[in-house]
Design a protein around this motif. Structure first.
Motif, PDB file in Angstrom:
ATOM      1  N   SER A   1       0.833  -1.206   0.000  1.00 27.88           N
ATOM      2  CA  SER A   1       0.000   0.000   0.000  1.00 27.88           C
ATOM      3  C   SER A   1       0.864   1.250   0.000  1.00 27.88           C
ATOM      4  O   SER A   1       0.580   2.224  -0.714  1.00 27.88           O
ATOM      5  CB  SER A   1      -0.929   0.006   1.219  1.00 27.88           C
ATOM      6  OG  SER A   1      -1.840  -1.069   1.174  1.00 27.88           O
TER       7      SER A   1
ATOM      8  N   ARG B   1     -10.755 -10.404  -0.753  1.00 29.93           N
ATOM      9  CA  ARG B   1     -11.044  -9.049  -0.268  1.00 29.93           C
ATOM     10  C   ARG B   1      -9.773  -8.210  -0.173  1.00 29.93           C
ATOM     11  O   ARG B   1      -9.737  -7.046  -0.608  1.00 29.93           O
ATOM     12  CB  ARG B   1     -11.724  -9.134   1.101  1.00 29.93           C
ATOM     13  CG  ARG B   1     -12.218  -7.811   1.648  1.00 29.93           C
ATOM     14  CD  ARG B   1     -13.099  -8.076   2.864  1.00 29.93           C
ATOM     15  NE  ARG B   1     -13.733  -6.842   3.325  1.00 29.93           N
ATOM     16  CZ  ARG B   1     -13.367  -6.179   4.418  1.00 29.93           C
ATOM     17  NH1 ARG B   1     -12.354  -6.624   5.150  1.00 29.93           N
ATOM     18  NH2 ARG B   1     -14.001  -5.085   4.783  1.00 29.93           N
ATOM     19  N   THR B   2      -8.713  -8.804   0.376  1.00 35.92           N
ATOM     20  CA  THR B   2      -7.444  -8.078   0.527  1.00 35.92           C
ATOM     21  C   THR B   2      -6.882  -7.662  -0.827  1.00 35.92           C
ATOM     22  O   THR B   2      -6.493  -6.503  -1.034  1.00 35.92           O
ATOM     23  CB  THR B   2      -6.425  -8.951   1.274  1.00 35.92           C
ATOM     24  OG1 THR B   2      -6.895  -9.191   2.605  1.00 35.92           O
ATOM     25  CG2 THR B   2      -5.056  -8.275   1.340  1.00 35.92           C
TER      26      THR B   2
ATOM     27  N   THR C   1      -8.973  -5.056  -2.760  1.00 35.19           N
ATOM     28  CA  THR C   1      -8.747  -3.738  -2.170  1.00 35.19           C
ATOM     29  C   THR C   1      -7.441  -3.140  -2.665  1.00 35.19           C
ATOM     30  O   THR C   1      -7.384  -1.975  -3.088  1.00 35.19           O
ATOM     31  CB  THR C   1      -8.734  -3.840  -0.630  1.00 35.19           C
ATOM     32  OG1 THR C   1      -9.996  -4.316  -0.179  1.00 35.19           O
ATOM     33  CG2 THR C   1      -8.447  -2.486   0.004  1.00 35.19           C
ATOM     34  N   LEU C   2      -6.367  -3.933  -2.647  1.00 36.59           N
ATOM     35  CA  LEU C   2      -5.068  -3.453  -3.137  1.00 36.59           C
ATOM     36  C   LEU C   2      -5.120  -3.096  -4.614  1.00 36.59           C
ATOM     37  O   LEU C   2      -4.470  -2.139  -5.057  1.00 36.59           O
ATOM     38  CB  LEU C   2      -3.989  -4.507  -2.900  1.00 36.59           C
ATOM     39  CG  LEU C   2      -3.332  -4.571  -1.526  1.00 36.59           C
ATOM     40  CD1 LEU C   2      -2.363  -5.741  -1.462  1.00 36.59           C
ATOM     41  CD2 LEU C   2      -2.605  -3.265  -1.209  1.00 36.59           C
ATOM     42  N   ASP C   3      -5.880  -3.867  -5.385  1.00 34.42           N
ATOM     43  CA  ASP C   3      -5.965  -3.579  -6.813  1.00 34.42           C
ATOM     44  C   ASP C   3      -6.647  -2.230  -7.044  1.00 34.42           C
ATOM     45  O   ASP C   3      -6.245  -1.463  -7.929  1.00 34.42           O
ATOM     46  CB  ASP C   3      -6.706  -4.702  -7.545  1.00 34.42           C
ATOM     47  CG  ASP C   3      -6.301  -4.805  -9.002  1.00 34.42           C
ATOM     48  OD1 ASP C   3      -5.088  -4.752  -9.285  1.00 34.42           O
ATOM     49  OD2 ASP C   3      -7.188  -4.909  -9.861  1.00 34.42           O
ATOM     50  N   HIS C   4      -7.661  -1.921  -6.258  1.00 32.78           N
ATOM     51  CA  HIS C   4      -8.280  -0.592  -6.345  1.00 32.78           C
ATOM     52  C   HIS C   4      -7.294   0.499  -5.933  1.00 32.78           C
ATOM     53  O   HIS C   4      -7.138   1.517  -6.631  1.00 32.78           O
ATOM     54  CB  HIS C   4      -9.516  -0.519  -5.438  1.00 32.78           C
ATOM     55  CG  HIS C   4     -10.762  -1.061  -6.060  1.00 32.78           C
ATOM     56  ND1 HIS C   4     -11.381  -0.450  -7.131  1.00 32.78           N
ATOM     57  CD2 HIS C   4     -11.498  -2.162  -5.766  1.00 32.78           C
ATOM     58  CE1 HIS C   4     -12.455  -1.141  -7.469  1.00 32.78           C
ATOM     59  NE2 HIS C   4     -12.552  -2.193  -6.662  1.00 32.78           N
ATOM     60  N   LEU C   5      -6.619   0.313  -4.803  1.00 32.02           N
ATOM     61  CA  LEU C   5      -5.730   1.352  -4.278  1.00 32.02           C
ATOM     62  C   LEU C   5      -4.553   1.621  -5.200  1.00 32.02           C
ATOM     63  O   LEU C   5      -4.009   2.724  -5.217  1.00 32.02           O
ATOM     64  CB  LEU C   5      -5.228   0.957  -2.889  1.00 32.02           C
ATOM     65  CG  LEU C   5      -6.287   0.853  -1.784  1.00 32.02           C
ATOM     66  CD1 LEU C   5      -5.634   0.433  -0.471  1.00 32.02           C
ATOM     67  CD2 LEU C   5      -7.028   2.172  -1.613  1.00 32.02           C
TER      68      LEU C   5
ATOM     69  N   TRP D   1     -14.353 -12.483  -7.124  1.00 30.79           N
ATOM     70  CA  TRP D   1     -13.956 -11.295  -7.893  1.00 30.79           C
ATOM     71  C   TRP D   1     -14.945 -11.003  -9.026  1.00 30.79           C
ATOM     72  O   TRP D   1     -15.061  -9.869  -9.470  1.00 30.79           O
ATOM     73  CB  TRP D   1     -12.547 -11.485  -8.439  1.00 30.79           C
ATOM     74  CG  TRP D   1     -11.482 -11.379  -7.384  1.00 30.79           C
ATOM     75  CD1 TRP D   1     -11.456 -10.502  -6.339  1.00 30.79           C
ATOM     76  CD2 TRP D   1     -10.300 -12.171  -7.270  1.00 30.79           C
ATOM     77  NE1 TRP D   1     -10.328 -10.709  -5.586  1.00 30.79           N
ATOM     78  CE2 TRP D   1      -9.597 -11.722  -6.133  1.00 30.79           C
ATOM     79  CE3 TRP D   1      -9.750 -13.210  -8.022  1.00 30.79           C
ATOM     80  CZ2 TRP D   1      -8.384 -12.276  -5.719  1.00 30.79           C
ATOM     81  CZ3 TRP D   1      -8.556 -13.764  -7.620  1.00 30.79           C
ATOM     82  CH2 TRP D   1      -7.878 -13.305  -6.482  1.00 30.79           C
TER      83      TRP D   1
ATOM     84  N   THR E   1     -17.620  -8.007  -0.796  1.00 31.92           N
ATOM     85  CA  THR E   1     -18.020  -6.635  -0.461  1.00 31.92           C
ATOM     86  C   THR E   1     -17.314  -5.602  -1.323  1.00 31.92           C
ATOM     87  O   THR E   1     -17.774  -4.467  -1.436  1.00 31.92           O
ATOM     88  CB  THR E   1     -17.705  -6.330   1.011  1.00 31.92           C
ATOM     89  OG1 THR E   1     -16.302  -6.559   1.250  1.00 31.92           O
ATOM     90  CG2 THR E   1     -18.533  -7.206   1.933  1.00 31.92           C
ATOM     91  N   VAL E   2     -16.182  -5.979  -1.945  1.00 32.64           N
ATOM     92  CA  VAL E   2     -15.402  -5.040  -2.742  1.00 32.64           C
ATOM     93  C   VAL E   2     -15.888  -5.068  -4.190  1.00 32.64           C
ATOM     94  O   VAL E   2     -15.925  -6.141  -4.804  1.00 32.64           O
ATOM     95  CB  VAL E   2     -13.897  -5.393  -2.695  1.00 32.64           C
ATOM     96  CG1 VAL E   2     -13.078  -4.347  -3.446  1.00 32.64           C
ATOM     97  CG2 VAL E   2     -13.421  -5.527  -1.252  1.00 32.64           C
TER      98      VAL E   2
ATOM     99  N   SER F   1     -12.524  -4.835  -9.293  1.00 32.91           N
ATOM    100  CA  SER F   1     -11.326  -3.999  -9.301  1.00 32.91           C
ATOM    101  C   SER F   1     -10.886  -3.702 -10.732  1.00 32.91           C
ATOM    102  O   SER F   1     -11.389  -4.304 -11.690  1.00 32.91           O
ATOM    103  CB  SER F   1     -10.203  -4.692  -8.530  1.00 32.91           C
ATOM    104  OG  SER F   1      -9.683  -5.783  -9.276  1.00 32.91           O
TER     105      SER F   1
END
Length: 436
Positions: free
Chosen positions: A89, A116-117, A120-124, A171, A211-212, A215
């Motif tokens: 991150s 989920r992890t 999230t990282l792929d979005h960030l 996904w 929930t994500v 991405s």
């Protein structure tokens, strides 16, 4: 278009990588607890146009040697002192293009947590994440997660297939346009485009949806490093990047042809997977300076630490054997034979003893040390690449971050001038850059 080489950097959030003398080198900063150190190396690698970087991970302290972790701790062996996910991150925030890989175990973590992890990282990161899929090989890791031990190797890969299948379903549980965020209509997301997955396998279960939201890449790039027959089948089915440890060009070519040849049965073209072999570059202003650097760096390896490292890889406590015993005289129990045979093949021609082989293993894990001037290092890499031994390289450092700084500034421009490595990123995501 000329075939393009891929470059990925190997990182471990601790004192060493493949070379177990790295932390003792006078140019190594040993700033493994400092966030700025990770931000700096990410910038260096992106300036060098690397496809990506990834963190190996070890969720425990190796305790095979003498039944204790003392040697590994005292002498600075392979340890992951920090969780790589928060580090990625940090690195995502200071870069725009380079791929960012996390190692997560299918034997220790459940699919929902992994999905989920990584989503999230792929979005960030704007679509730059890779998942290095591992099944784990250490009983201490299993016990750290409350398990009695690990399943047999082939069963671990069967479980891994299920975990990846479940993650892929999670996904895919949000369609690309499911997120609406229309203030006027009051519609945040279209529920008809968010689906439960209800995945039910022998070992893995998950209901979903994730929930994500979907991405940028849809799903992370999948990496893997298995070398057994079952591991190669797993790679042929799933992997987009393969990290392999080979000892010579003949081994590289055999592995390359074998894995690429397995892909068709899974409906995949060979170019959908980049096979990257591990090398340790040691660059000097002249050939003699480079060889002196190599001798100096390799002399920093501790022989006992080498024995502890090989004990882990073989799953055998080598403290029970004399260090001056010929390597191939040792009788290993069932289950360690594959790793042992690799070590024997790489050292038997030189007649190395157990102690000598362990020390050699601790300098590069038997991967080639590519040594010379920037031009000759580029020559050696180009030779492996053009001989269809690989699609590129996993570069491991012998001094940190100096190995990467030198390679990016001195060797990359030569590869670029020869037209076999990119001068700039052309894709938006990691997958686009790997396929570009």
């Amino acid at each position: 278009m000329t075939r393009q080489m891929h470059l990925v950097a190997f990182l471990l959030a601790g004192p060493t990588a493949h070379h177990h003398g790295m932390w003792r080198h006078p140019e190594t900063l040993n700033a493994f607890l400092d966030p700025q150190s990770y931000e700096h190396v990410a910038r260096v690698l992106e300036q060098g146009c690397f496809d990506g970087l990834f963190f190996a991970d070890v969720q425990g302290l190796y305790n095979y040697y003498n039944g204790s972790h003392d040697t590994v701790v005292e002498k600075g062996g392979q340890m992951a002192l920090l969780d790589p996910v928060p580090l990625l991150s940090l690195m995502a925030r200071v870069t725009k293009h380079i791929g960012l890989g996390a190692t997560l175990s299918t034997s220790l973590l459940n699919p929902y947590q992994i999905a989920r992890t990584l989503a999230t990282l792929d979005h960030l990161s704007g679509g730059r994440v890779a998942w290095n899929v591992v099944t784990s090989s250490s009983a201490i890791e299993a016990r750290n997660f409350g398990l009695d031990g690990l399943p047999p190797r082939n069963e671990r890969y069967d479980r891994a297939d299920e975990v990846v299948e479940a993650c892929m379903a999670l996904w895919d549980s949000w369609e690309p346009d499911a997120l609406v965020v229309d203030k006027a209509s009051g519609t945040f997301a279209d529920p008809s485009k968010v689906r439960a997955v209800n995945y039910q396998g022998k070992w893995s279960r998950t209901v979903g949806p994730l929930t994500v939201p979907r991405s940028p890449q849809g799903h992370p790039v999948l990496m893997q490093a298995g070398s057994s027959d079952r591991g190669r089948e797993f790679a042929a089915r799933w992997s987009e990047v393969i990290f392999t440890l080979q000892h010579d060009v003949e081994g590289m070519q055999a592995f390359y042809a074998d894995v690429k040849g397995r892909m068709a049965k899974y409906g995949r073209a060979p170019e959908e997977c980049a096979i990257l072999t591990s090398v340790d570059p040691i660059v000097g202003e002249t050939e003699s300076i480079a060889r002196e650097k190599q001798a100096y760096i390799n002399d920093l390896v501790d022989a006992e630490l080498g024995m502890a490292l090989v004990s882990y890889h073989l799953g055998v406590d080598l403290s029970r054997y004399p260090a001056d015993q010929p390597l191939d005289d040792i009788q290993m129990e069932e289950g360690s034979r594959g790793s042992f045979d690799v070590l024997v093949r790489a050292t038997k021609a030189e007649g190395l003893t157990l102690g000598e082989a362990a020390r050699r293993f601790a300098t590069s894990e038997m991967c080639p040390q590519v040594v010379g001037t920037p031009e000759s290092v580029a020559d050696q890499l180009q030779s492996y690449f053009e001989a269809k031994g690989c699609d590129g390289f996993i570069l491991t450092p012998t001094a940190f971050p100096g190995s990467f700084e030198t390679f990016a500034r001195a060797v990359v421009p030569i590869l670029q001038e020869r037209g076999i490595f990119r001068r700039a990123y052309t894709g938006r995501t990691l997958r686009e850059n790997l396929r570009g």
